[in-house]
Design a protein around this motif. Structure first.
Motif, mmCIF file in Angstrom:
data_model
loop_
_atom_site.group_PDB
_atom_site.id
_atom_site.type_symbol
_atom_site.label_atom_id
_atom_site.label_comp_id
_atom_site.label_asym_id
_atom_site.label_seq_id
_atom_site.Cartn_x
_atom_site.Cartn_y
_atom_site.Cartn_z
ATOM 1 N N TYR A 1 0.666 11.754 8.291
ATOM 2 C CA TYR A 1 1.546 10.595 8.158
ATOM 3 C C TYR A 1 1.757 9.901 9.502
ATOM 4 O O TYR A 1 1.829 8.672 9.562
ATOM 5 C CB TYR A 1 2.882 10.948 7.490
ATOM 6 N N GLU A 2 1.828 10.660 10.592
ATOM 7 C CA GLU A 2 1.962 10.059 11.926
ATOM 8 C C GLU A 2 0.709 9.288 12.305
ATOM 9 O O GLU A 2 0.794 8.177 12.836
ATOM 10 C CB GLU A 2 2.200 11.134 12.985
ATOM 11 N N LEU B 1 0.869 -1.170 0.000
ATOM 12 C CA LEU B 1 0.000 0.000 0.000
ATOM 13 C C LEU B 1 0.904 1.218 0.000
ATOM 14 O O LEU B 1 1.781 1.346 0.861
ATOM 15 C CB LEU B 1 -0.885 -0.013 1.252
ATOM 16 N N ARG B 2 0.720 2.090 -0.970
ATOM 17 C CA ARG B 2 1.549 3.289 -1.069
ATOM 18 C C ARG B 2 0.628 4.493 -1.040
ATOM 19 O O ARG B 2 -0.308 4.594 -1.825
ATOM 20 C CB ARG B 2 2.365 3.245 -2.356
ATOM 21 N N ILE B 3 0.900 5.410 -0.115
ATOM 22 C CA ILE B 3 0.049 6.574 0.106
ATOM 23 C C ILE B 3 0.881 7.829 -0.142
ATOM 24 O O ILE B 3 1.910 8.037 0.512
ATOM 25 C CB ILE B 3 -0.488 6.575 1.554
ATOM 26 N N PHE B 4 0.438 8.651 -1.073
ATOM 27 C CA PHE B 4 1.122 9.901 -1.417
ATOM 28 C C PHE B 4 0.304 11.055 -0.844
ATOM 29 O O PHE B 4 -0.853 11.254 -1.251
ATOM 30 C CB PHE B 4 1.210 10.065 -2.938
ATOM 31 N N ILE B 5 0.892 11.797 0.076
ATOM 32 C CA ILE B 5 0.218 12.948 0.680
ATOM 33 C C ILE B 5 1.214 14.098 0.797
ATOM 34 O O ILE B 5 2.369 13.964 0.399
ATOM 35 C CB ILE B 5 -0.371 12.600 2.078
ATOM 36 N N GLY B 6 0.778 15.201 1.371
ATOM 37 C CA GLY B 6 1.654 16.331 1.616
ATOM 38 C C GLY B 6 2.093 16.361 3.074
ATOM 39 O O GLY B 6 1.357 15.930 3.966
ATOM 40 N N SER C 1 2.236 18.757 5.031
ATOM 41 C CA SER C 1 1.418 19.635 5.878
ATOM 42 C C SER C 1 0.003 19.096 6.102
ATOM 43 O O SER C 1 -0.774 19.710 6.830
ATOM 44 C CB SER C 1 1.350 21.038 5.270
ATOM 45 N N ASP C 2 -0.346 17.948 5.513
ATOM 46 C CA ASP C 2 -1.679 17.371 5.728
ATOM 47 C C ASP C 2 -1.833 16.977 7.194
ATOM 48 O O ASP C 2 -0.907 16.425 7.802
ATOM 49 C CB ASP C 2 -1.895 16.153 4.832
ATOM 50 N N ARG C 3 -3.007 17.257 7.743
ATOM 51 C CA ARG C 3 -3.235 17.062 9.177
ATOM 52 C C ARG C 3 -4.531 16.318 9.454
ATOM 53 O O ARG C 3 -5.478 16.359 8.678
ATOM 54 C CB ARG C 3 -3.339 18.418 9.887
#
Length: 115
Positions: free
Chosen positions: A26-27, A10-15, A17-19
């Protein structure tokens, strides 16, 4: 834990600064993957990229970006990944999620390490 020879990535691409609330997305994703007993997760911070809006995000000094690309990779058995994807739907409002079959060559743990 033993992973099957055939697993899913599973590969997740985000920024960056996404919260979720006041916490980095990501955390939250990695902690939820751990809570659910998935085999492991890795967060990779990119230094250049663009997404659906075609806006360049870069770490160059002259074009400082506060929203660098982040990729989260999680490998586990198909059924565990599929169940986790349902949880992600409510968390990710912008980004890309991909899924692919992978062949696990080795998944080892140093039994002497204690942390």
């Amino acid at each position: 834990m033993k992973l099957p020879y055939e697993a899913h990535l599973l590969r997740i691409f985000i920024g960056e600064s996404d919260r979720v609330g006041n916490r980095p997305l990501y955390e939250v994703i990695v902690e939820e993957a751990r809570r659910r007993g998935l085999a492991g997760a890795t967060v990779i911070r990119g230094f250049l990229g663009f997404g659906a809006n075609s806006r360049i995000h870069t770490a160059k000094i002259l074009r400082l970006s506060e929203d660098l690309p982040v990729v989260i990779e999680i490998v586990d058995a198909e059924e565990k990944i599929e169940a986790f994807i349902q949880e992600l739907d409510g968390m990710i409002h912008e980004g890309l999620v991909t899924l692919e079959k992978v062949r696990v060559i080795a998944y080892r743990h140093n039994k002497k390490a204690t942390s």
